[in-house]
Design a protein around this motif. Sequence first.
Motif, PDB file in Angstrom:
ATOM      1  N   UNK A  79      50.353  50.651  43.976  1.00 16.43           N
ATOM      2  CA  UNK A  79      49.358  49.696  43.490  1.00 16.43           C
ATOM      3  C   UNK A  79      48.302  49.472  44.573  1.00 16.43           C
ATOM      4  N   UNK A  80      47.070  49.235  44.143  1.00 16.85           N
ATOM      5  CA  UNK A  80      45.981  48.932  45.057  1.00 16.85           C
ATOM      6  C   UNK A  80      45.305  47.634  44.640  1.00 16.85           C
ATOM      7  N   UNK A  81      44.873  46.850  45.620  1.00 16.30           N
ATOM      8  CA  UNK A  81      44.097  45.654  45.323  1.00 16.30           C
ATOM      9  C   UNK A  81      42.702  46.083  44.892  1.00 16.30           C
ATOM     10  N   UNK A  82      42.122  45.330  43.966  1.00 22.33           N
ATOM     11  CA  UNK A  82      40.736  45.554  43.571  1.00 22.33           C
ATOM     12  C   UNK A  82      39.949  44.290  43.850  1.00 22.33           C
ATOM     13  N   UNK A  83      38.687  44.472  44.175  1.00 21.50           N
ATOM     14  CA  UNK A  83      37.796  43.338  44.430  1.00 21.50           C
ATOM     15  C   UNK A  83      36.417  43.703  43.915  1.00 21.50           C
ATOM     16  N   UNK A  84      35.797  42.761  43.224  1.00 19.43           N
ATOM     17  CA  UNK A  84      34.429  42.970  42.757  1.00 19.43           C
ATOM     18  C   UNK A  84      33.742  41.621  42.613  1.00 19.43           C
ATOM     19  N   UNK A  85      32.448  41.615  42.869  1.00 24.30           N
ATOM     20  CA  UNK A  85      31.678  40.413  42.617  1.00 24.30           C
ATOM     21  C   UNK A  85      31.504  40.283  41.110  1.00 24.30           C
ATOM     22  N   UNK A  86      31.694  39.089  40.598  1.00 20.90           N
ATOM     23  CA  UNK A  86      31.650  38.872  39.153  1.00 20.90           C
ATOM     24  C   UNK A  86      30.520  37.922  38.798  1.00 20.90           C
ATOM     25  N   UNK A  87      29.848  38.234  37.714  1.00 17.36           N
ATOM     26  CA  UNK A  87      28.772  37.383  37.214  1.00 17.36           C
ATOM     27  C   UNK A  87      29.260  36.410  36.159  1.00 17.36           C
ATOM     28  N   UNK A  88      30.405  36.726  35.545  1.00 20.60           N
ATOM     29  CA  UNK A  88      30.965  35.860  34.506  1.00 20.60           C
ATOM     30  C   UNK A  88      32.469  35.729  34.709  1.00 20.60           C
ATOM     31  N   UNK A  89      33.027  34.703  34.099  1.00 19.00           N
ATOM     32  CA  UNK A  89      34.466  34.498  34.134  1.00 19.00           C
ATOM     33  C   UNK A  89      35.061  35.092  32.864  1.00 19.00           C
ATOM     34  N   UNK A  90      36.165  35.843  33.027  1.00 17.45           N
ATOM     35  CA  UNK A  90      36.837  36.432  31.876  1.00 17.45           C
ATOM     36  C   UNK A  90      37.952  35.501  31.397  1.00 17.45           C
ATOM     37  N   UNK A  91      38.358  35.686  30.154  1.00 15.44           N
ATOM     38  CA  UNK A  91      39.410  34.856  29.555  1.00 15.44           C
ATOM     39  C   UNK A  91      40.700  34.954  30.363  1.00 15.44           C
ATOM     40  N   UNK A  92      41.373  33.834  30.520  1.00 16.00           N
ATOM     41  CA  UNK A  92      42.682  33.716  31.177  1.00 16.00           C
ATOM     42  C   UNK A  92      42.683  33.998  32.673  1.00 16.00           C
ATOM     43  N   UNK A  93      41.523  34.064  33.297  1.00 15.53           N
ATOM     44  CA  UNK A  93      41.495  34.234  34.746  1.00 15.53           C
ATOM     45  C   UNK A  93      41.843  32.913  35.418  1.00 15.53           C
ATOM     46  N   UNK A  94      42.598  33.002  36.492  1.00 13.07           N
ATOM     47  CA  UNK A  94      42.885  31.845  37.335  1.00 13.07           C
ATOM     48  C   UNK A  94      41.739  31.751  38.333  1.00 13.07           C
ATOM     49  N   UNK A  95      41.177  30.560  38.519  1.00 11.15           N
ATOM     50  CA  UNK A  95      40.048  30.374  39.429  1.00 11.15           C
ATOM     51  C   UNK A  95      40.484  29.476  40.583  1.00 11.15           C
ATOM     52  N   UNK A  96      40.216  29.941  41.803  1.00 14.73           N
ATOM     53  CA  UNK A  96      40.502  29.169  43.003  1.00 14.73           C
ATOM     54  C   UNK A  96      39.174  28.939  43.707  1.00 14.73           C
ATOM     55  N   UNK A  97      38.838  27.661  43.904  1.00  9.56           N
ATOM     56  CA  UNK A  97      37.588  27.313  44.577  1.00  9.56           C
ATOM     57  C   UNK A  97      37.899  26.624  45.889  1.00  9.56           C
ATOM     58  N   UNK A  98      37.169  27.023  46.913  1.00 11.00           N
ATOM     59  CA  UNK A  98      37.316  26.407  48.225  1.00 11.00           C
ATOM     60  C   UNK A  98      35.949  26.422  48.886  1.00 11.00           C
ATOM     61  N   UNK A  99      35.408  25.249  49.146  1.00 11.04           N
ATOM     62  CA  UNK A  99      34.057  25.172  49.690  1.00 11.04           C
ATOM     63  C   UNK A  99      33.084  25.854  48.747  1.00 11.04           C
ATOM     64  N   UNK A 100      32.286  26.781  49.282  1.00 12.02           N
ATOM     65  CA  UNK A 100      31.330  27.530  48.470  1.00 12.02           C
ATOM     66  C   UNK A 100      31.908  28.840  47.946  1.00 12.02           C
ATOM     67  N   UNK A 101      33.188  29.089  48.200  1.00 11.53           N
ATOM     68  CA  UNK A 101      33.823  30.340  47.765  1.00 11.53           C
ATOM     69  C   UNK A 101      34.579  30.125  46.456  1.00 11.53           C
ATOM     70  N   UNK A 102      34.536  31.146  45.621  1.00  8.77           N
ATOM     71  CA  UNK A 102      35.277  31.111  44.355  1.00  8.77           C
ATOM     72  C   UNK A 102      35.944  32.473  44.164  1.00  8.77           C
ATOM     73  N   UNK A 103      37.265  32.442  43.945  1.00  7.09           N
ATOM     74  CA  UNK A 103      38.038  33.652  43.685  1.00  7.09           C
ATOM     75  C   UNK A 103      38.588  33.554  42.275  1.00  7.09           C
ATOM     76  N   UNK A 104      38.428  34.635  41.524  1.00  2.77           N
ATOM     77  CA  UNK A 104      38.952  34.698  40.163  1.00  2.77           C
ATOM     78  C   UNK A 104      40.024  35.781  40.136  1.00  2.77           C
ATOM     79  N   UNK A 105      41.204  35.421  39.647  1.00  3.49           N
ATOM     80  CA  UNK A 105      42.335  36.346  39.643  1.00  3.49           C
ATOM     81  C   UNK A 105      42.539  36.868  38.236  1.00  3.49           C
ATOM     82  N   UNK A 106      42.479  38.181  38.091  1.00  2.66           N
ATOM     83  CA  UNK A 106      42.645  38.782  36.772  1.00  2.66           C
ATOM     84  C   UNK A 106      44.037  38.471  36.224  1.00  2.66           C
ATOM     85  N   UNK A 107      44.155  38.307  34.913  1.00  4.28           N
ATOM     86  CA  UNK A 107      45.428  37.900  34.308  1.00  4.28           C
ATOM     87  C   UNK A 107      46.611  38.805  34.661  1.00  4.28           C
TER      88      UNK A 107
END
Length: 124
Positions: A44-72
């Motif tokens: 398995x490999x980690x993937x990372x991409x800048x996202x313009x929209x939030x997809x259904x069922x993504x978990x969102x973690x916000x800290x300061x000005x950073x936002x991470x969205x975790x794919x389902x």
Amino acid sequence: MFAIPGASPVTITPAAERQIARLMSGKNALGLRIGLKKGGCAGMEYTMELAETREANEEVVEQGDARVMISPMAQMFLFGTEIDYETGLLESGFRFRNPNVTDACGCGESVRFEPLEGSRAEGN
């Protein structure tokens, strides 16, 4: 989708927070989407991409000005992971300290997880 009430699925170090915020502002992105895909010598490999929209069922973690969205599909494998950003003389990049990893390749680009109970990998 796989959230634990009151617990953040991942933690973000201050260095990673700064880098994610910098990347987001440079591309005017909503956040950094992280996930997993099959590949690499460990499976398995980690993937990372800048996202313009939030997809259904993504978990969102916000800290300061950073936002991470975790794919389902990655949520159950990333619980407890610390996301860091390290700067070195030869390379710089994000590092995932994931307690769920059972094996990793020598270069650190791919990881392996234990098969889930009841999965075909166990022979069920």
